[in-house]
Design a protein around this motif. Structure first.
Motif, PDB file in Angstrom:
ATOM      1  N   LYS A 272     -48.056 -39.501  26.260  1.00 27.53           N
ATOM      2  CA  LYS A 272     -49.329 -39.658  26.957  1.00 27.53           C
ATOM      3  C   LYS A 272     -49.138 -40.476  28.240  1.00 27.53           C
ATOM      4  O   LYS A 272     -49.772 -40.209  29.258  1.00 27.53           O
TER       5      LYS A 272
ATOM      6  N   GLY B 233     -49.522 -39.358  32.439  1.00 25.63           N
ATOM      7  CA  GLY B 233     -50.465 -40.175  33.225  1.00 25.63           C
ATOM      8  C   GLY B 233     -51.818 -40.355  32.575  1.00 25.63           C
ATOM      9  O   GLY B 233     -52.808 -40.608  33.254  1.00 25.63           O
ATOM     10  N   GLU B 234     -51.889 -40.236  31.250  1.00 29.63           N
ATOM     11  CA  GLU B 234     -53.188 -40.379  30.598  1.00 29.63           C
ATOM     12  C   GLU B 234     -53.256 -41.595  29.683  1.00 29.63           C
ATOM     13  O   GLU B 234     -54.091 -41.656  28.779  1.00 29.63           O
ATOM     14  N   MET B 235     -52.328 -42.534  29.885  1.00 32.61           N
ATOM     15  CA  MET B 235     -52.389 -43.779  29.131  1.00 32.61           C
ATOM     16  C   MET B 235     -51.859 -44.894  30.018  1.00 32.61           C
ATOM     17  O   MET B 235     -50.825 -44.732  30.658  1.00 32.61           O
ATOM     18  N   PRO B 236     -52.591 -46.012  30.090  1.00 30.10           N
ATOM     19  CA  PRO B 236     -52.155 -47.079  30.998  1.00 30.10           C
ATOM     20  C   PRO B 236     -50.864 -47.723  30.527  1.00 30.10           C
ATOM     21  O   PRO B 236     -50.566 -47.759  29.333  1.00 30.10           O
TER      22      PRO B 236
END
Lengths: 312, 631
Positions: free
Chosen positions: A278, A282-285
């Motif tokens: 993830k 680029g969908e998790m900091p």
């Protein structure tokens, strides 16, 4: 500075840290296999140098659901079958936590089966311990998804017409990257397997055979057991998916013929965990989301600046 | 509808680009200084099926769809399946023209694509045209589109024809097209536009337009916003950075907006295996210290019942949104209804204690979503924003300044590690997370990973340190404390906020009461009734739980009689008022609508005259009247 200083804290290896200093003491029946899970988890947590407050143990409903009442850490005793989605989200929100989910075979393979399948598929970085006693214990002995065919109970008076579910095979096919079976009567192996499961970066599934002396009197005490990784009678490569699959199939058949096989069945150390995947897209900091709410210098974005232009 | 309004209906097949064309049209006219309001009608189909969007355009603020409409652009359903008359769904190709005639007002305009549609297939078409004095323009939009681009550009040709007939400055549309379209398709679309516009100028007499579009000016900058946009932006501005969901119409809109925007804000969106997981993930993330939400529509929300109760008893902050559609079961997936009210108020075992808001406008959706988060996190309680396909999907212009508020990412009643050092613990060092006697019923929480904060959260009744307890004394203390939070929230809402709205003259004799998305339409109906010489005011309720008892009591006491307007078949909202106020059944009658279409102002005017003025029977079965108790 972290708002969660228990995470990564240096601790001494002392499994008493994980025993609550006060009541509640376990209310499991004498001889219950659940004691074995509790002991193995305490031993594993101590061996890994974890502190109680960096662990979150989520459980479902049943005798097994009481695990986090008797284990000294953050705990979430959820509802029947739902320990996994709650565990997943806690790990996503604060990846520094060590998250262990637990429940019975009815909880995990029956009512929560959909969550089990998808948590394995997604390879969340959590450990899942299933107390498999082949029965519903807390509700007094009904047939469960892993009860053998022909098993008689008050709700199956003529014996179950259903073949039992194959937990190991199901886990492998769903996508778990670490699959093992251990037994309460095998405390050293159980502890070692839980240590490996927690260390494993991805979804670890431990099918934990827990004898029920009260409601499953006919069933085995799961002795004698054989460790397939140690025994010379079983040759297979646990990193090879098809060999693992065959070994699981044989193990599941053998259990109902009276042979208790345990050990590590499948280990895929190369597959990235869901959290890693993830992040990659680029969908998790990078930084734990939970920390951000304590960061006074963080400038929170707002819709007025970010999104309104496209509506003008 | 006034003489100075354009109500433009663009009709075609599902998949023909009706939604995007109408959105651009509405935005262009908003930019030109006008007030706009859209109404969507679409089938639960993948491709094909008659769909339309209505764009109401006025110089003055509009808050509802109108009564009927005055300009039809019928494009034809290019995905129609079965052209035979005996088919279950009839001849679908002609529907964009045939299905829309009943609501077209006298003197209205019909533009149809003669490249696709043949009105001779419609019985009595010519007679009806003459009878209603409709002005018909048969224009081969398809051929115009094909000449300079692709067939799909007939939407653009249709918009150009609209401009030529209704006297809308072409640049209003063309400048928006330049903003909205990529270069590759912009040029051919502009050519199609000019061709169609000039063709109408040359071939038809448009010097004296049949319909004159209004002109206007805004006091301040406007944005074109849907209820779904407003809910998502409210969540983002409250620091919500975690959402979990499963697709279901019409809730998918909020889920999609959040999911597309969260990554750039460092947030997390999870599409999961089912709605039980979705609600459970939101609980897990919130428990671990993120501001989180989930949501669904009726069927999915049913699956969330058990997690919802878990959030109540573990006092985990949770925000859910519920986008209602016609039920029971799968019902009518793309049609609005308000019949999930009781479901959302009471679902899950045990005594429910939660916050439920039902916003009436896009701006209210923004404010109330923000308040839902504030209350959820301060009081550790589930907050639900209840809306429907109508509010979620309709677009209207809202002042941009509505959104010009500071973000608030405060986690509410959470202790820091420093505060935990001073907080009470049991003898084994567990934090007393669920203390009995606390101010306003709130016992502050700790978060996993914090030093000195460990405790057990459980769906069983529990003692202060979280362990399971069935002691009667503890049970009563914990229940009372949790339930007390609802009373505290009621008091806070009474002091701070005006979510419920009163419209009309304070001294009016008669009342209209409604909730949620019907508010704007009911207010327009009251305006019409007052113009006709009646004395009517409206109460639009948004606070469904905890219920604004005093405000509703005062309103009912101030009128002789009231008509309760709602989109349910069993008068759920009137039932809620009677339950909460313990009476007033003899003062309220109901006007119900559950045919899949939202109320139009005229429905309410007619219903009101039937109900309260002893007028004639309702003209048809579109709405249903339920008399007062005892009648």
């Amino acid at each position: 500075m972290s708002a969660f200083s228990a995470i990564g804290e240096e601790t001494e290896e002392d499994q008493n840290e994980f025993t609550p200093g006060l009541e509640p003491q376990p209310t499991w029946c004498p001889g219950c296999g659940d004691f074995g899970v509790l002991k193995a988890l305490k031993g594993a947590a101590a061996e890994l140098g974890l502190s109680p407050e960096e662990m979150m143990v989520t459980t479902g409903i049943g005798c097994s659901g009481k695990l986090n009442s008797y284990f000294n850490s953050y705990g979430f005793h959820t509802i029947h079958g739902r320990s996994l989605p709650i565990a997943r989200a806690a790990k996503l929100a604060n990846p520094g936590l060590t998250v262990v989910a637990a429940g019975g075979d009815g909880d995990g393979y029956g009512i929560g089966g959909n969550h089990f399948m998808h948590t394995a598929r997604e390879n969340h970085d959590i450990t899942y311990i299933v107390f498999n006693n082949e029965i519903f214990g807390l509700t007094k002995g009904q047939t469960s998804p892993t009860s053998p065919m022909g098993h008689k109970s008050k709700t199956q008076p003529h014996g179950s017409a259903k073949t039992p579910l194959r937990p190991l095979s199901m886990s492998l096919n769903a996508g778990a990257s670490y699959v093992a079976r251990t037994a309460a009567v095998n405390p050293n192996q159980a502890k070692d397997i839980i240590v490996e499961a927690i260390q494993h970066d991805g979804f670890s599934h431990v099918d934990f055979l827990t004898q029920c002396p009260t409601w499953n009197k006919d069933a085995r005490q799961y002795v004698p057991y054989i460790d397939i990784n140690e025994s010379e009678d079983y040759e297979f490569d646990k990193t090879n998916r098809s060999e693992a699959s065959e070994m699981m199939f044989e193990t599941e058949n053998a259990l109902h013929e009276g042979t208790v096989l345990t050990g590590r069945y499948y280990v895929d150390s190369d597959r990235p965990s869901y959290q890693q995947e993830k992040k990659r897209i680029g969908e998790m900091p990078e930084e734990p989301l939970a920390e951000r709410y304590f960061d006074d210098s963080y400038e929170w974005e707002r819709s007025f600046d970010n999104f309104l232009d496209k509506h003008k | 509808m006034t003489d100075h309004e354009l109500i433009w209906r663009i009709a075609g097949g599902s998949g023909d680009g009706i939604a995007s064309t109408s959105q651009n049209f509405a935005k262009a006219l908003m930019r030109a200084g006008l007030h706009v309001f859209t109404h969507r009608h679409y089938p639960s189909r993948i491709r094909g099926g008659h769909t339309y969007t209505e764009v109401r355009v006025s110089a003055d603020p509009v808050k509802s769809r109108g009564d009927g409409y005055n300009f039809l652009l019928a494009l034809g359903d290019s995905f129609a399946r079965n052209p035979s008359e005996g088919a279950y769904y009839g001849n679908e190709e002609i529907k964009p023209l045939s299905e829309n005639l009943d609501e077209l007002v006298e003197g209205g305009v019909i533009v149809y694509d003669s490249g696709l549609l043949d009105p001779s297939e419609i019985e009595d078409f010519d007679e009806r045209v003459e009878e209603n004095n409709w002005h018909v323009y048969d224009i081969d939009l398809r051929t115009i589109a094909r000449e300079h681009g692709r067939e799909v550009m007939r939407n653009t040709a249709g918009v150009a024809v609209t401009c030529a007939i209704a006297d809308i400055e072409p640049d209003v549309i063309k400048s928006l097209m330049s903003d909205a379209m990529p270069d590759k398709i912009l040029e051919p679309n502009l050519t199609v536009f000019d061709d169609a516009y000039e063709m109408v100028q040359e071939e038809f007499d448009v010097e004296a337009p049949d319909i004159q579009a209004p002109t206007g000016e805004h006091d301040e900058e406007q944005v074109l916003i849907s209820g779904s946009d407003a809910i998502a932006y409210g969540a983002i501005d409250e620091g919500c950075r975690f959402i979990a969901g499963y697709p279901m119409t019409p809730w998918t809109e909020v889920f999609t907006i959040m999911t597309q925007n969260l990554p750039e804000l460092g947030g997390i969106s999870e599409q999961v295996e089912d709605e039980i997981a979705a609600a459970a993930l939101a609980i897990g993330a919130s428990h671990a210290g993120a501001k989180a939400m989930s949501g669904s529509s009726g069927g999915g929300f049913s699956l969330m019942s058990e997690p919802l109760g878990l959030a109540e008893i573990t006092e985990t902050p949770l925000v859910l949104v519920e986008a209602m559609r016609a039920g029971p079961s799968t019902g009518m997936p793309t049609k609005p209804e308000q019949s999930d009210l009781e479901h959302v108020l009471y679902t899950s075992q045990g005594d429910s204690h939660r916050v439920v808001f039902a916003p009436g406008t896009a701006a209210e959706a923004y404010y109330q979503t923000r308040k839902a988060f504030k209350l959820a996190y301060e009081y550790q309680i589930p907050s639900i924003v209840l809306y429907d396909q109508k509010l979620g999907g309709e677009l209207s212009n809202v002042p941009a300044s509505v959104f010009d508020e500071e973000p608030n990412a405060d986690l509410g009643s959470v202790l820091t590690e420093a505060e935990l050092e001073e907080a009470p613990h049991d003898d084994s060092g567990k934090y007393q997370r669920f203390q009995h006697d606390t101010e306003h019923g709130v016992s502050p929480r700790s978060l996993p990973g914090q030093k000195g904060g460990r405790y057990l959260a459980t769906g069983n009744e529990h003692m202060p340190a979280g362990h399971i307890s069935e002691s009667p004394e503890n049970r009563v203390a914990q229940m009372n404390r949790r339930m007390q939070k609802v009373d505290t929230i009621r008091a806070e809402l009474n002091d701070d906020d005006e979510f419920n709205t009163v419209h009309g003259d304070e001294d009016a004799d008669l009342g209209l009461i409604t909730f949620g998305s019907q508010q704007g339409t009911v207010e327009e109906a009251a305006d019409v009734l007052n113009e006709k010489g009646h004395s009517v005011k409206v109460l639009g309720v948004s606070e469904m739980m905890p219920f604004p008892k005093q405000q509703v009591t005062d309103f009912l006491d101030s009128v002789d009689e009231a008509l309760v307007v709602e989109m349910t078949a069993s008068a759920q909202f009137r039932g809620l008022i009677q339950k909460e106020l313990g009476g007033y059944g003899d003062k309220m009658s109901s006007l119900l609508k559950y045919n899949g279409n939202p109320f139009e102002p005229l429905d309410i005017v007619e219903g009101f005259e039937t109900a309260l003025l002893e007028g004639e029977e309702l003209p048809d079965n579109r709405t249903k009247f339920v008399p007062k108790v005892g009648e």
